[in-house]
Design a protein around this motif. Sequence first.
Motif, PDB file in Angstrom:
ATOM      1  N   UNK A 156       0.815  -1.216   0.000  1.00 27.43           N
ATOM      2  CA  UNK A 156       0.000   0.000   0.000  1.00 27.43           C
ATOM      3  C   UNK A 156       0.847   1.263   0.000  1.00 27.43           C
ATOM      4  N   UNK A 157       0.216   2.333  -0.475  1.00 26.40           N
ATOM      5  CA  UNK A 157       0.786   3.672  -0.397  1.00 26.40           C
ATOM      6  C   UNK A 157      -0.251   4.575   0.245  1.00 26.40           C
ATOM      7  N   UNK A 158       0.210   5.670   0.828  1.00 20.83           N
ATOM      8  CA  UNK A 158      -0.688   6.618   1.482  1.00 20.83           C
ATOM      9  C   UNK A 158      -1.057   7.711   0.484  1.00 20.83           C
ATOM     10  N   UNK A 159      -2.308   7.740   0.059  1.00 19.57           N
ATOM     11  CA  UNK A 159      -2.739   8.693  -0.961  1.00 19.57           C
ATOM     12  C   UNK A 159      -4.198   9.060  -0.714  1.00 19.57           C
ATOM     13  N   UNK A 160      -4.543  10.311  -1.019  1.00 17.73           N
ATOM     14  CA  UNK A 160      -5.922  10.775  -0.922  1.00 17.73           C
ATOM     15  C   UNK A 160      -6.295  11.474  -2.226  1.00 17.73           C
ATOM     16  N   UNK A 161      -7.589  11.697  -2.421  1.00 17.58           N
ATOM     17  CA  UNK A 161      -8.057  12.355  -3.634  1.00 17.58           C
ATOM     18  C   UNK A 161      -8.110  13.861  -3.477  1.00 17.58           C
ATOM     19  N   UNK A 162      -8.198  14.545  -4.618  1.00 16.36           N
ATOM     20  CA  UNK A 162      -8.325  16.000  -4.609  1.00 16.36           C
ATOM     21  C   UNK A 162      -9.734  16.410  -4.216  1.00 16.36           C
ATOM     22  N   UNK A 163      -9.818  17.501  -3.489  1.00 20.81           N
ATOM     23  CA  UNK A 163     -11.115  18.103  -3.199  1.00 20.81           C
ATOM     24  C   UNK A 163     -11.512  19.001  -4.364  1.00 20.81           C
ATOM     25  N   UNK A 164     -12.810  19.111  -4.592  1.00 23.27           N
ATOM     26  CA  UNK A 164     -13.289  19.885  -5.734  1.00 23.27           C
ATOM     27  C   UNK A 164     -13.084  21.390  -5.528  1.00 23.27           C
ATOM     28  N   UNK A 165     -13.050  21.824  -4.274  1.00 18.22           N
ATOM     29  CA  UNK A 165     -12.864  23.241  -3.978  1.00 18.22           C
ATOM     30  C   UNK A 165     -11.423  23.488  -3.537  1.00 18.22           C
ATOM     31  N   UNK A 166     -10.984  24.734  -3.705  1.00 17.66           N
ATOM     32  CA  UNK A 166      -9.639  25.090  -3.251  1.00 17.66           C
ATOM     33  C   UNK A 166      -9.508  24.820  -1.767  1.00 17.66           C
ATOM     34  N   UNK A 167      -8.446  24.128  -1.404  1.00 21.90           N
ATOM     35  CA  UNK A 167      -8.281  23.733  -0.013  1.00 21.90           C
ATOM     36  C   UNK A 167      -6.819  23.453   0.269  1.00 21.90           C
ATOM     37  N   UNK A 168      -6.388  23.707   1.507  1.00 18.62           N
ATOM     38  CA  UNK A 168      -5.024  23.375   1.911  1.00 18.62           C
ATOM     39  C   UNK A 168      -4.807  21.870   1.838  1.00 18.62           C
ATOM     40  N   UNK A 169      -5.904  21.119   1.935  1.00 13.92           N
ATOM     41  CA  UNK A 169      -5.796  19.658   1.840  1.00 13.92           C
ATOM     42  C   UNK A 169      -5.267  19.228   0.474  1.00 13.92           C
ATOM     43  N   UNK A 170      -5.552  20.023  -0.569  1.00 17.26           N
ATOM     44  CA  UNK A 170      -5.058  19.677  -1.904  1.00 17.26           C
ATOM     45  C   UNK A 170      -3.537  19.779  -1.986  1.00 17.26           C
ATOM     46  N   UNK A 171      -2.959  20.706  -1.212  1.00 15.48           N
ATOM     47  CA  UNK A 171      -1.500  20.800  -1.148  1.00 15.48           C
ATOM     48  C   UNK A 171      -0.937  19.528  -0.525  1.00 15.48           C
ATOM     49  N   UNK A 172      -1.589  19.053   0.519  1.00 11.05           N
ATOM     50  CA  UNK A 172      -1.168  17.811   1.167  1.00 11.05           C
ATOM     51  C   UNK A 172      -1.325  16.627   0.212  1.00 11.05           C
ATOM     52  N   UNK A 173      -2.387  16.663  -0.606  1.00 10.79           N
ATOM     53  CA  UNK A 173      -2.610  15.588  -1.570  1.00 10.79           C
ATOM     54  C   UNK A 173      -1.491  15.544  -2.604  1.00 10.79           C
ATOM     55  N   UNK A 174      -1.053  16.720  -3.071  1.00  6.32           N
ATOM     56  CA  UNK A 174       0.058  16.776  -4.027  1.00  6.32           C
ATOM     57  C   UNK A 174       1.317  16.169  -3.417  1.00  6.32           C
ATOM     58  N   UNK A 175       1.573  16.493  -2.153  1.00  3.67           N
ATOM     59  CA  UNK A 175       2.750  15.939  -1.474  1.00  3.67           C
ATOM     60  C   UNK A 175       2.629  14.418  -1.344  1.00  3.67           C
ATOM     61  N   UNK A 176       1.414  13.931  -1.025  1.00  3.49           N
ATOM     62  CA  UNK A 176       1.210  12.480  -0.926  1.00  3.49           C
ATOM     63  C   UNK A 176       1.369  11.827  -2.291  1.00  3.49           C
ATOM     64  N   UNK A 177       0.912  12.513  -3.340  1.00  6.01           N
ATOM     65  CA  UNK A 177       1.058  11.977  -4.696  1.00  6.01           C
ATOM     66  C   UNK A 177       2.535  11.798  -5.036  1.00  6.01           C
ATOM     67  N   UNK A 178       3.340  12.813  -4.768  1.00  7.31           N
ATOM     68  CA  UNK A 178       4.770  12.735  -5.086  1.00  7.31           C
ATOM     69  C   UNK A 178       5.449  11.637  -4.284  1.00  7.31           C
ATOM     70  N   UNK A 179       5.086  11.530  -3.005  1.00  8.75           N
ATOM     71  CA  UNK A 179       5.642  10.457  -2.182  1.00  8.75           C
ATOM     72  C   UNK A 179       5.152   9.097  -2.688  1.00  8.75           C
ATOM     73  N   UNK A 180       3.885   9.054  -3.134  1.00  8.03           N
ATOM     74  CA  UNK A 180       3.330   7.812  -3.669  1.00  8.03           C
ATOM     75  C   UNK A 180       4.028   7.372  -4.932  1.00  8.03           C
ATOM     76  N   UNK A 181       4.385   8.350  -5.787  1.00  7.33           N
ATOM     77  CA  UNK A 181       5.128   8.027  -7.005  1.00  7.33           C
ATOM     78  C   UNK A 181       6.481   7.426  -6.654  1.00  7.33           C
ATOM     79  N   UNK A 182       7.158   8.041  -5.687  1.00  2.00           N
ATOM     80  CA  UNK A 182       8.473   7.535  -5.265  1.00  2.00           C
ATOM     81  C   UNK A 182       8.360   6.117  -4.701  1.00  2.00           C
ATOM     82  N   UNK A 183       7.368   5.915  -3.825  1.00  2.00           N
ATOM     83  CA  UNK A 183       7.175   4.585  -3.230  1.00  2.00           C
ATOM     84  C   UNK A 183       6.792   3.559  -4.296  1.00  2.00           C
ATOM     85  N   UNK A 184       5.946   3.970  -5.244  1.00  2.00           N
ATOM     86  CA  UNK A 184       5.523   3.066  -6.310  1.00  2.00           C
ATOM     87  C   UNK A 184       6.700   2.656  -7.181  1.00  2.00           C
ATOM     88  N   UNK A 185       7.581   3.598  -7.484  1.00  4.53           N
ATOM     89  CA  UNK A 185       8.760   3.272  -8.289  1.00  4.53           C
ATOM     90  C   UNK A 185       9.620   2.226  -7.601  1.00  4.53           C
TER      91      UNK A 185
END
Length: 370
Positions: A56-85
Amino acid sequence: MRIVLSGGGTGGHIYPAIAVARQMELEDSKSTFLYIGGTRGLESKLVPQENIPFKSIDITGFRRKLSIDNVKTVMRFLKGVKASKEMLREFKPDVVIGTGGYVCGPVVYAASRLGIPTLIHEQNAIPGLTNRFLSRYASTVAVSFEGTESSFPGSKNVIYTGNPRATTVTTASPQRGFASLGISDGSTVVLVVGGSQGAKAINRVMIEMAPKVGKGNGVHYVYVTGEPYFEETRAELRQKLGSIPNWLHVLPYVHNMPEVLACTSLIVNRAGASFLAEITALGIPSVLIPSPNVTNNHQEANARQLEREGAAVVLLEKDLNGMALYEAVQKIIGTEAVREQMSAASERLGKRDSAAVITSELRRLAGKKS
């Protein structure tokens, strides 16, 4: 062949991936798999039960509205890409398949960056956000509904495959379905179900409709309430009817759904893509009540595909009541010619060999000979 599977969040994303794995096992017993899912998703429970290795990897989806959570999601995405590789380099797959859900994002993207062939499968008539993003990187995009190939204009290769869950139900035994329900073989069964967890709106109209059905007139009605609503729904039915009659079967959950579907004459349900693939593979006519609480209202789009071909009647939740559902059911179940026409239309839409079509494409992508 070595295959990485990814998909998560709901059963509609997980079960198609498992169906592909089972098909590949039938074709090549030496196939090996790794399933990469989310730490929070349902896949973390379901996949190990299928004896498929899971990471497993730690990842969440984007929120439809502008949110600080989306910044966290981008960081999780990048970490998820690294872990997936790292996981991909270790497993060395021949091909990677993503079947939807945001967990596919970093997994399929990482595979494309590593030069590994990839396939993404879109279950719905309206593509999800993750698959729209991945379609620019995937080797092949597979769609469930014929005619929706144009939804991915920037992709390298788009093919119509249907949904591999269709293949799963084709070998199900109707006799076992009847036996599990305690109903005689060959009986007419109307199955009413609101999804694995149930749907409050559908349970409400189940209760409203029951007194109108009367003695069942030789038809067995199977109400699947979902675990959270079972006791409440059964109690209200008893209050309305005095007792639960032998033609009405009230269940919290169905563990052998393919077998129950195989003995079903008419189904009332939501319009999730995997469920529609199953019922069209079996040629079951349907009354569809799309969930209004899904992204892009994709369930209504799914349902309209069947309605246009004459395989289903669509009732929107805002128009739903006991009488409307009763009349829709009676029009189909009470008129043999209507039911036969809808059944034939449903069967024409079914793609029973979907899983094999997908495994054939995976072989092509991996450079394997069929």
